[in-house]
Design an enzyme around this catalytic site. Sequence first.
Site, PDB file in Angstrom:
ATOM      1  N   LYS A  13       6.066  35.204   1.121  1.00 27.89           N
ATOM      2  CA  LYS A  13       6.296  34.261   0.017  1.00 27.89           C
ATOM      3  C   LYS A  13       7.780  33.891  -0.096  1.00 27.89           C
ATOM      4  O   LYS A  13       8.120  32.722  -0.217  1.00 27.89           O
ATOM      5  CB  LYS A  13       5.838  34.875  -1.319  1.00 27.89           C
ATOM      6  CG  LYS A  13       4.381  35.310  -1.332  1.00 27.89           C
ATOM      7  CD  LYS A  13       3.947  35.824  -2.699  1.00 27.89           C
ATOM      8  CE  LYS A  13       4.627  37.089  -3.148  1.00 27.89           C
ATOM      9  NZ  LYS A  13       4.265  38.303  -2.387  1.00 27.89           N
ATOM     10  N   ARG A  88       1.134  38.292 -11.458  1.00 26.61           N
ATOM     11  CA  ARG A  88       0.526  39.352 -10.661  1.00 26.61           C
ATOM     12  C   ARG A  88      -0.663  39.975 -11.375  1.00 26.61           C
ATOM     13  O   ARG A  88      -1.300  40.865 -10.815  1.00 26.61           O
ATOM     14  CB  ARG A  88       1.552  40.438 -10.384  1.00 26.61           C
ATOM     15  CG  ARG A  88       2.330  40.277  -9.071  1.00 26.61           C
ATOM     16  CD  ARG A  88       3.384  41.359  -9.045  1.00 26.61           C
ATOM     17  NE  ARG A  88       3.776  41.815  -7.746  1.00 26.61           N
ATOM     18  CZ  ARG A  88       4.887  41.462  -7.121  1.00 26.61           C
ATOM     19  NH1 ARG A  88       5.676  40.555  -7.646  1.00 26.61           N
ATOM     20  NH2 ARG A  88       5.202  42.005  -5.966  1.00 26.61           N
TER      21      ARG A  88
END
Length: 205
Positions: A13, A88
């Site tokens: 990422k 998350r």
Amino acid sequence: MRLVLLGAPGAGKGTQAVLLKERHNLAHISTGDIFRQNLKDNTPLGLEAKKFMDAGQLVPDEIVMKMVGAKLSEFKPGEGFMLDGFPRTVAQAEFLETQTKLDGVIMFKVPDEAIVKRLTSRAVCKNCGNVTNIHEHDKCPACGGELYRRDDDNEQTIRERLKVYHEQTESLVDFYRTRNLLLEIDATGMPDEVFTRVIETLEND
Ligand code: AMP
């Protein structure tokens, strides 16, 4: 454009964010980087986060959401950003919906064993943040800076972070699929190959 970069730790990422930042002029907001900077500066937030980071666990939602809320309030309407490492949890994703509208969520798919291999050889440049392979370089290939290993890039913590990812973060794939925001990318291979897939998917969407 406002994007979320989703995927397990080590899925690439951060590396893709650097490439996307150049192409689309988007701000890169990495919650992990913000925690690491706070730790370096010895702030109360950094010291609190360290306990969780060292154990491969998530920092509690309230702490992260407050921090991200403050960061996002700096952006004017029309200013783009990429969130790297946030959300998350489902609670964080629900919070994010109250803060901004997203244009897409890029999901970087890499098998667990490839991730363990990547992270146990990951090195980061102290000077420019470039991510590289400790077995291939002594110094940063981009700027010549000194390389370091992240404290949480040891095999035991990596496996814990992957477990936490599967238990708490992976359900966000369905969360964003049902909202029609999900763009899935095969994130195996070299960074430039992955970037080509990202661009094709993002720009043809
Ligand atoms: P990263 O650099 O994204 O791998 O994040 C490093 C560590 O920071 C994670 O293992 C967590 O302990 C913490 N962290 C980063 N982002 C979050 C988040 N959105 N929620 C909870 N903890 C986070």
